[in-house]
Design a protein around this motif. Structure first.
Motif, PDB file in Angstrom:
ATOM      1  N   UNK A 136      -8.808 -10.089   0.848  1.00 24.25           N
ATOM      2  CA  UNK A 136      -7.822 -10.734   1.726  1.00 24.25           C
ATOM      3  C   UNK A 136      -8.420 -11.930   2.457  1.00 24.25           C
ATOM      4  N   UNK A 137      -9.748 -12.024   2.476  1.00 24.78           N
ATOM      5  CA  UNK A 137     -10.397 -13.136   3.171  1.00 24.78           C
ATOM      6  C   UNK A 137     -10.133 -14.470   2.487  1.00 24.78           C
ATOM      7  N   UNK A 138      -9.746 -14.464   1.197  1.00 24.51           N
ATOM      8  CA  UNK A 138      -9.467 -15.731   0.515  1.00 24.51           C
ATOM      9  C   UNK A 138      -8.200 -15.678  -0.341  1.00 24.51           C
ATOM     10  N   UNK A 139      -7.347 -14.678  -0.100  1.00 19.86           N
ATOM     11  CA  UNK A 139      -6.072 -14.592  -0.821  1.00 19.86           C
ATOM     12  C   UNK A 139      -4.936 -14.427   0.174  1.00 19.86           C
ATOM     13  N   UNK A 140      -3.824 -15.099  -0.066  1.00 23.19           N
ATOM     14  CA  UNK A 140      -2.645 -14.832   0.760  1.00 23.19           C
ATOM     15  C   UNK A 140      -1.780 -13.787   0.075  1.00 23.19           C
ATOM     16  N   UNK A 173     -10.592   1.086  -3.774  1.00 22.29           N
ATOM     17  CA  UNK A 173      -9.627  -0.015  -3.960  1.00 22.29           C
ATOM     18  C   UNK A 173      -9.273  -0.653  -2.622  1.00 22.29           C
ATOM     19  N   UNK A 174      -9.097   0.166  -1.595  1.00 21.27           N
ATOM     20  CA  UNK A 174      -8.771  -0.367  -0.269  1.00 21.27           C
ATOM     21  C   UNK A 174      -9.920  -1.195   0.292  1.00 21.27           C
ATOM     22  N   UNK A 175     -11.147  -0.741   0.052  1.00 22.98           N
ATOM     23  CA  UNK A 175     -12.312  -1.487   0.530  1.00 22.98           C
ATOM     24  C   UNK A 175     -12.411  -2.837  -0.186  1.00 22.98           C
ATOM     25  N   UNK A 176     -12.168  -2.858  -1.491  1.00 22.29           N
ATOM     26  CA  UNK A 176     -12.171  -4.112  -2.241  1.00 22.29           C
ATOM     27  C   UNK A 176     -11.090  -5.056  -1.716  1.00 22.29           C
ATOM     28  N   UNK A 177      -9.914  -4.516  -1.451  1.00 25.25           N
ATOM     29  CA  UNK A 177      -8.808  -5.333  -0.945  1.00 25.25           C
ATOM     30  C   UNK A 177      -9.161  -5.968   0.384  1.00 25.25           C
ATOM     31  N   UNK A 185       5.343   5.209  13.258  1.00 28.48           N
ATOM     32  CA  UNK A 185       4.106   4.462  13.116  1.00 28.48           C
ATOM     33  C   UNK A 185       3.247   4.844  11.927  1.00 28.48           C
ATOM     34  N   UNK A 186       3.637   5.868  11.198  1.00 24.51           N
ATOM     35  CA  UNK A 186       2.870   6.269  10.016  1.00 24.51           C
ATOM     36  C   UNK A 186       3.234   5.379   8.838  1.00 24.51           C
ATOM     37  N   UNK A 220      -4.927   7.482   4.298  1.00 22.00           N
ATOM     38  CA  UNK A 220      -5.814   7.577   5.457  1.00 22.00           C
ATOM     39  C   UNK A 220      -6.841   6.452   5.510  1.00 22.00           C
ATOM     40  N   UNK A 221      -7.193   5.864   4.363  1.00 18.14           N
ATOM     41  CA  UNK A 221      -8.212   4.810   4.346  1.00 18.14           C
ATOM     42  C   UNK A 221      -7.609   3.406   4.301  1.00 18.14           C
ATOM     43  N   UNK A 222      -6.310   3.285   4.573  1.00 19.71           N
ATOM     44  CA  UNK A 222      -5.645   1.974   4.558  1.00 19.71           C
ATOM     45  C   UNK A 222      -5.849   1.302   5.915  1.00 19.71           C
ATOM     46  N   UNK A 223      -6.628   0.218   5.926  1.00 27.86           N
ATOM     47  CA  UNK A 223      -6.908  -0.502   7.161  1.00 27.86           C
ATOM     48  C   UNK A 223      -5.734  -1.427   7.487  1.00 27.86           C
ATOM     49  N   UNK A 224      -5.564  -1.661   8.772  1.00 24.69           N
ATOM     50  CA  UNK A 224      -4.447  -2.487   9.247  1.00 24.69           C
ATOM     51  C   UNK A 224      -4.425  -3.853   8.559  1.00 24.69           C
ATOM     52  N   UNK A 225      -5.594  -4.407   8.272  1.00 24.65           N
ATOM     53  CA  UNK A 225      -5.665  -5.765   7.733  1.00 24.65           C
ATOM     54  C   UNK A 225      -5.080  -5.896   6.335  1.00 24.65           C
ATOM     55  N   UNK A 226      -5.020  -4.801   5.577  1.00 24.82           N
ATOM     56  CA  UNK A 226      -4.551  -4.918   4.191  1.00 24.82           C
ATOM     57  C   UNK A 226      -3.098  -4.479   4.024  1.00 24.82           C
ATOM     58  N   UNK A 227      -2.464  -3.985   5.085  1.00 30.92           N
ATOM     59  CA  UNK A 227      -1.086  -3.479   4.963  1.00 30.92           C
ATOM     60  C   UNK A 227      -0.132  -4.527   4.401  1.00 30.92           C
ATOM     61  N   UNK A 228      -0.195  -5.794   4.828  1.00 33.01           N
ATOM     62  CA  UNK A 228       0.744  -6.789   4.269  1.00 33.01           C
ATOM     63  C   UNK A 228       0.594  -7.008   2.769  1.00 33.01           C
ATOM     64  N   UNK A 229      -0.535  -6.598   2.208  1.00 30.94           N
ATOM     65  CA  UNK A 229      -0.794  -6.808   0.783  1.00 30.94           C
ATOM     66  C   UNK A 229      -0.437  -5.566  -0.055  1.00 30.94           C
ATOM     67  N   UNK A 230      -0.020  -4.518   0.601  1.00 28.39           N
ATOM     68  CA  UNK A 230       0.205  -3.235  -0.078  1.00 28.39           C
ATOM     69  C   UNK A 230       1.688  -2.918  -0.184  1.00 28.39           C
ATOM     70  N   UNK A 231       2.025  -2.078  -1.149  1.00 25.77           N
ATOM     71  CA  UNK A 231       3.406  -1.606  -1.275  1.00 25.77           C
ATOM     72  C   UNK A 231       3.618  -0.409  -0.342  1.00 25.77           C
ATOM     73  N   UNK A 232       3.458  -0.664   0.958  1.00 31.31           N
ATOM     74  CA  UNK A 232       3.674   0.365   1.975  1.00 31.31           C
ATOM     75  C   UNK A 232       4.506  -0.211   3.098  1.00 31.31           C
TER      76      UNK A 232
END
Length: 912
Positions: A512-516, A504-508, A549-550, A531-543
């Motif tokens: 994100x390349x064409x969704x705000x 799911x994280x990889x799909x996200x 820093x964790x 552990x597999x949550x990349x920095x680029x998808x954090x704004x799109x996640x409920x985290x």
């Protein structure tokens, strides 16, 4: 009465030969030469312990015929299986001129009877070029014998000669056949069988670990008063309502594998619900309810085997307790973050609930425990505690609910489509131009282009559309392109799911390349591994990021759920999607990695769809499928995913072009030579190697074995596949069920060093650590390799499962299983994970330019797929490592003929 589970599949093994376990036990098979050979060899093997010691006054001694001044690590006395071990480093073996000899001295030491001993045969049982016998007093001739009077001796020399020095165990089976007169005047022929094992090792052998008493018991707990978890810490948690508990009247029947009725009519009713042995439209609900209850019962029983007694809890700050659990690394028990645990003081009848907040490879961290138990542990750290793990039912509840919802919505009809749909005319009003594609490569790939066009034109209507994506064919980028066009051209609400959070994280990360952030929402459960949550998808996640820093999950509460219907694209796991039933209603559902999910698991997401909505399944049924614990559930095909089941339907056959399935055929990952065998075995030769850069990669032409063993020369006579033969010994630590192989660990490190030292004329082609992956089927081997490669931290090392969907420029595969014997020629030796076709497919197809296989060919060739891969490597000139004997029937018959030629209880030959 103690309950015992009966595996329904065990009975089916009886139909197989008890000698050749992979063959039908019928008269035709029993008359084959292979069966007869195996039967005799097995009988010989079973008696080898009794044959290690001579009798009737025969004395047999073993010694190394070595160089003076050199100290040999050799046990002159055999172990209980008749083995003599010589352990030596490769450097020391080279100093012996790659040759070593053993003196076998036979003496007639009789004192009570003054009669000779007759040596009828002395030699190596196995014909193999590196093994030879030397007879200083003259070679024994066939049908002749050596006569030894009392006190006389006879010497033979066993020699091992290698052209190259290899880290391996060379096992030389030596047999001596004697005949002697007994005190009674009768004669007896007997065998003495020994094995000389030359273990060439370049590592410090591990000390044998003391096998401690296992804390695991299967003891049932007596009735206890349970003190619930401290809910103040988890105030946001809502109590899970159990709408689908295992029916009390049939629990024991399920526990006994549908073999016994504990309540009149229950067994027959369950079996009736499971007819005809697979899912059907008219029994969809009850069929899957029964299978899920059966699987849950198996999970409960399996978890109860890990009840722990007399263990210690360690107190950590913040009312946190820590428990050491041996076997966690091997997922025995299989414990996840968020699971529940119950603890009590040994002998007490009050238990305390806790929640697992962290899992490592050897311990669990527990929170939410009542302060009474916390204080007991603080006051008495050595207090004995009993522990039992509690099965988390939430995912079972959601699957039950999903199955019901799919039936209630009527969407279940779409999961049993009619073949008549093939003749239904389809219009395709939307015709995409090249300019409209985000990914121009997809426009130029016929199959990917077709899949996108068919999805956005809804050619399958509400019947599932399948994107069959074999390894490296761009399945995920294809469905992401389709999502882009649906979002651009329609107002559809799109739900995107996969079985695992990492997928799911990889799909996200691609969406994100064409969704705000107002258009895309990635929803995670509070127990999600971040552990597999990349920095680029954090704004799109409920985290959110904590002070240190964790990342921490922000629980998705009810008010958030109501907002989902305003978001264009939602991404979550299949099971977590079940939380939104009756609250969120997407128009289109994409399921990636659909072949890895159980059908009821996919129903968690399908249950959100109305009957006329669109479903797209993407995956590959030839790669890893659903993980099922119950063998009985496998019999009823719970391990067959919805995608795989549909692909067996006439509507989804790919022989003709139609509107319900597209097979992606261009493999953009692997070199043609790597792709060759998987393509033949699994894809009917339909795949085409399409990566120009991989085909021209100079690494694919390197022969790394020669780079390692020829003083670091840059050898360009290699191929994309190398097989390195290692004859070795597999091991286990204590009671661990997971195997490891230190010889293979050493060879893996040799190849990693060679790869990192390679320098190509163009530095762009030099290899980075991130381009290397090491795959092994056993978790314990994974940890051993990580220890050995600790200075190469950027190399990814994992099990076959963890590499599903991944790719690396170089893949090194350590197969681990190595225990074999000359006398175990047939399929009786079980090679575990290595034998499974889908694991084979996944392991091999992760590689782009180079796959290096390390294993025991004598074991691996018992499986046809591995045997063909070894032959492919041989044809390419890259079969290297330790030499090994060819195990054909001619050689086996030669062994049998040696056994047959020796007399038994015949008269002692007269002295000439």
């Amino acid at each position: 009465m103690e309950l015992v589970a009966v595996d329904a599949e065990v009975a089916s093994y009886k139909k197989f030969c008890n000698v050749c376990t992979n063959k039908e036990n019928d008269e035709e098979h029993r008359n084959t030469p292979q069966h007869k050979v195996n039967e005799m060899l097995l009988a010989f093997y079973q008696n080898r312990t009794a044959m290690r010691n001579p009798k009737h006054g025969v004395q047999l001694s073993m010694a190394v015929n070595g160089r003076e001044g050199f100290s040999y690590n050799f046990n002159t006395e055999p172990d209980k299986k008749g083995n003599h071990y010589l352990k030596i480093t490769p450097e020391d073996f080279k100093r012996q001129d790659k040759k070593i000899e053993f003196i076998c001295s036979i003496k007639n030491g009789r004192t009570k009877i003054n009669s000779p001993i007759y040596i009828l045969y002395a030699g190596v049982l196995q014909t193999f070029q590196p093994y030879s016998m030397i007879y200083p007093n003259g070679e024994m001739e066939q049908d002749k014998f050596i006569e030894l009077d009392a006190g006389d001796s006879y010497v033979v020399i066993v020699r091992l000669t290698l052209e190259e020095c290899h880290v391996s165990n060379f096992k030389i089976p030596v047999c001596f056949y004697f005949q002697a007169e007994k005190e009674s005047g009768t004669s007896e022929a007997f065998v003495v069988a020994r094995s000389i094992v030359v273990a060439i090792q370049d590592y410090v052998p591990e000390k044998e670990k003391i096998v401690e008493k296992s804390p695991f018991t299967s003891n049932k707990w007596e009735k206890v008063a349970a003190v619930p978890m401290d809910r103040r810490i988890f105030s946001f948690r809502r109590k899970t309502q159990e709408d689908f508990p295992i029916p009390k009247g049939q629990f024991k029947t399920l526990l006994f594998g549908l073999k016994k009725d504990f309540q009149d009519g229950v067994l027959q009713a369950v079996k009736e619900d499971l007819k005809p042995g697979h899912t059907t439209l008219d029994k969809y609900e009850i069929f899957y309810h029964q299978l899920l209850w059966l699987e849950e019962t198996c999970a409960i029983l399996g978890l109860s085997c890990y009840n722990m007694e007399d263990v210690k809890l360690n107190f950590r700050a913040g009312n946190i307790l820590e428990l050491t659990v041996p076997g966690l690394a091997e997922k025995r028990p299989s414990v996840l973050k968020g699971d529940m645990i119950e603890m009590k003081i040994h002998g007490d009848h009050t238990s305390y609930e806790g929640k697992i907040r962290e899992v490592t490879d050897c311990c669990v961290v527990i929170e939410g425990i009542n302060s009474i138990l916390i204080q007991c542990v603080i006051m008495n750290p050595n207090i004995n505690i009993d522990v039992r793990f509690k099965l988390r039912r939430l995912h079972f509840e959601r699957m039950h609910q999903g199955v019901d919802q799919v039936v209630a919505s009527g969407f279940v009809d779409n999961l049993f489509p009619s073949v008549e749909l093939l003749s239904k005319p389809i219009s395709m009003p939307i015709q995409l131009t090249e300019e409209e594609f985000r990914n121009k490569n997809i426009f130029n790939n016929q199959e990917q282009f077709t899949a996108v066009q068919k999805i956005i034109n809804k050619t399958s209507a509400s019947v599932p559309y399948i994107v069959w994506g074999p390894p490296g064919t761009g399945k995920t980028v294809t469905i992401v392109e389709a999502i882009y066009h649906l979002k651009r051209l329609t107002k559809s609400k799109i739900l995107v799911c996969a079985p695992a959070n990492a997928a799911c994280n990889m799909l996200t990360s691609k969406l994100v390349e064409f969704c705000d952030t107002s258009e895309l929402q990635r929803i995670m459960s509070e127990n999600c591994d971040l552990s597999s949550v990349h920095e680029s998808i954090i704004p799109y996640c409920n985290v959110m990021k904590t002070a240190n820093g964790s990342l921490q999950v922000i629980p998705f509460i009810q008010s958030n759920v109501l907002k989902l219907n305003k978001i264009r694209v939602v991404v979550t796991t299949l099971v977590f999607a079940g939380r939104f039933t009756r609250e969120y209603h997407p128009d289109v559902l994409f399921v990636d990695e659909a072949a890895q999910a159980r059908e009821p698991e996919v129903c968690c997401a399908i249950g959100l769809l109305a009957k006329n909505k669109q479903l797209i399944l993407a995956g590959d049924p030839m790669q890893l499928g659903p993980v099922i614990n119950s063998e009985l559930c496998k019999k009823y095909k719970l391990d067959i995913s919805l995608l795989e089941r549909l692909m067996q339907h006439d509507l989804y056959q790919i022989d003709t072009e139609h509107n319900f399935i597209t097979m992606l055929k261009s493999n953009f990952r692997s070199h043609a030579e790597i792709l060759k065998l998987p393509n033949e075995l699994f894809y009917d030769n339909k795949l085409q190697a399409a990566s120009v850069s991989v085909q021209s990669d100079p690494l694919a032409k390197m022969h790394l074995y020669k780079v390692i063993h020829k003083d670091g020369c840059t050898n360009q006579t290699g191929a994309p596949i190398e097989f390195h033969s290692v004859l070795s010994t597999e091991r286990r630590e204590g009671r661990s069920p997971s195997y490891y192989n230190l010889e293979e660990v050493y060879v893996v490190k040799q190849y990693v060093k060679a790869l990192m030292n390679l320098r190509f004329p163009n530095p762009v082609n030099n290899i980075s650590l991130a381009e290397i992956g090491v795959v092994t089927p056993y978790i314990r081997q994974m940890y051993k390799i990580r220890e050995a490669l600790h200075e190469y931290r950027d190399i990814e090392i994992g099990t076959t499962e963890s590499f599903q969907g991944r790719e690396k420029r170089v893949i090194i595969i350590s197969t681990v299983r190595a225990q074999e014997d000359l006398l175990l020629y047939d399929g009786k030796y079980r090679i575990g994970f290595v034998k499974e076709p889908k694991r084979f497919n996944v392991a091999i197809t992760r590689a782009k330019s180079k796959v290096i296989l390390i294993g025991n060919p004598l074991v691996l060739t018992k499986d046809d797929k591995w045997g063909r891969l070894i032959l492919q490597s041989k044809a390419l000139g890259t079969l290297c490592g330790a030499p090994f004997p060819v195990r054909d029937l001619d050689q086996l018959h030669a062994v049998i003929n040696r056994l047959k030629m020796f007399p038994k209880n015949e008269a002692v030959p007269k002295k000439s």
